[in-house]
Design a protein around this motif. Structure first.
Motif, PDB file in Angstrom:
ATOM      1  N   ALA A 163     -43.184  47.104  45.878  1.00 16.17           N
ATOM      2  CA  ALA A 163     -43.512  48.425  45.323  1.00 16.17           C
ATOM      3  C   ALA A 163     -44.907  48.842  45.766  1.00 16.17           C
ATOM      4  CB  ALA A 163     -43.406  48.394  43.799  1.00 16.17           C
ATOM      5  N   GLY A 164     -45.808  47.874  45.878  1.00 17.16           N
ATOM      6  CA  GLY A 164     -47.167  48.155  46.325  1.00 17.16           C
ATOM      7  C   GLY A 164     -47.207  48.663  47.758  1.00 17.16           C
ATOM      8  N   GLU A 165     -46.212  48.248  48.576  1.00 18.16           N
ATOM      9  CA  GLU A 165     -46.166  48.666  49.981  1.00 18.16           C
ATOM     10  C   GLU A 165     -45.603  50.078  50.122  1.00 18.16           C
ATOM     11  OE1 GLU A 165     -43.604  45.735  51.724  1.00 18.16           O
ATOM     12  OE2 GLU A 165     -45.106  44.160  51.557  1.00 18.16           O
ATOM     13  N   THR A 166     -44.828  50.517  49.113  1.00 16.77           N
ATOM     14  CA  THR A 166     -44.165  51.818  49.208  1.00 16.77           C
ATOM     15  C   THR A 166     -44.766  52.790  48.203  1.00 16.77           C
ATOM     16  OG1 THR A 166     -42.213  50.428  49.467  1.00 16.77           O
ATOM     17  CG2 THR A 166     -41.835  52.796  49.447  1.00 16.77           C
ATOM     18  N   LYS A 167     -45.355  53.846  48.717  1.00 15.11           N
ATOM     19  CA  LYS A 167     -46.027  54.825  47.854  1.00 15.11           C
ATOM     20  C   LYS A 167     -45.055  55.432  46.843  1.00 15.11           C
ATOM     21  CE  LYS A 167     -49.405  58.274  48.768  1.00 15.11           C
ATOM     22  NZ  LYS A 167     -49.648  59.398  49.666  1.00 15.11           N
ATOM     23  N   GLY A 168     -45.438  55.443  45.586  1.00 10.28           N
ATOM     24  CA  GLY A 168     -44.629  56.099  44.566  1.00 10.28           C
ATOM     25  C   GLY A 168     -43.369  55.349  44.164  1.00 10.28           C
TER      26      GLY A 168
END
Ligand code: DC
Length: 228
Positions: A163-168
């Protein structure tokens, strides 16, 4: 060990979000080895299937088309590349659509046979050796690898990293998608995600990326010293 003392083949397997890519690239760069992201190859062939209107839920249609696209991987850990029929695929292979369809495509035995052959020829051609990351590298693709690592982490830690790698991105949706994909990859008949009996398991839940990299580099160096 491989044919020269310095040449070394490292297999790094494990489920999504365990830090395989970041670890593998950094270890390869640090030790002057090539690097191969085998997930990118399965994603690339999945992208080609989608772009060419193949129904990815139809294993026969996928099998019939398995030999068609030309997939080329660049193995410099500082700048890994992937092309399909000469076209840069590094962006399109990371879309949500490809991520949601790659498990179905990669479960087809004809796809695995084709990509496995490609992986073995890339590994054999790497001058100093290579770090190969995936799901079945230690068990099936390179069973004679000099060192096999199996990375794990709790589902919570893996989802938080993704989730940290993918914005939003929504954390619980990310966790659900990740657990679903790992279950599909682990339960398929053709070379499932699995730890090789002789792999070293590293639980990365409470480790920083730097700690994982150091741990793997140390294991490679120990292997090299033992082989001298
Ligand atoms: O590492 P990744 O998330 O980019 O991998 C994408 C998918 O490719 C993964 O869900 C399963 C498949 N895969 C595989 O079946 N075997 C491999 N050696 C690597 C990836």
């Amino acid at each position: 060990m491989s044919d020269t003392v310095e040449s070394v083949i490292v297999a790094i397997d494990g489920p999504s979000g365990t830090g395989k890519s970041s670890t593998s690239k950094a270890v390869a760069a640090k030790l002057g080895l090539s690097y191969l992201d085998t997930g990118a190859q399965y994603r690339a062939i999945t992208w080609w299937m989608i772009a060419n209107g193949i129904d990815v839920q139809d294993p026969e249609a996928v099998a019939d088309a398995a030999g068609k696209p030309a997939i080329v991987s660049g193995t410099d850990p500082a700048q890994p590349t992937i092309t399909v029929d000469g076209e840069d695929a590094s962006g399109p292979i990371r879309t949500q659509e490809v991520t949601s369809k790659v498990s179905a495509v990669s479960a087809v035995p004809e796809i695995r046979a084709r990509i496995t052959e490609l992986q073995r020829s890339i590994a054999a051609a790497a001058p100093q050796g290579i770090v190969v990351e995936g799901r079945d590298i230690g068990t099936t693709v390179l069973p004679d690898a000099d060192l096999k690592i199996f990375l794990t982490a709790s589902a919570e830690a893996r989802a938080a990293r993704r989730a940290g790698e993918t914005k939003g991105a929504d954390l619980s949706a990310t966790r659900e998608a990740l657990v679903k994909r790992d279950a599909a990859d682990s339960s398929r008949k053709a070379s499932p995600l699995a730890k090789a009996d002789d792999a070293v398991e590293v639980d990365t839940t409470d480790l920083t990326l730097q700690q994982v990299i150091e741990c793997v580099v140390t294991l490679v160096e120990e292997k090299r010293t033992a082989a001298r």
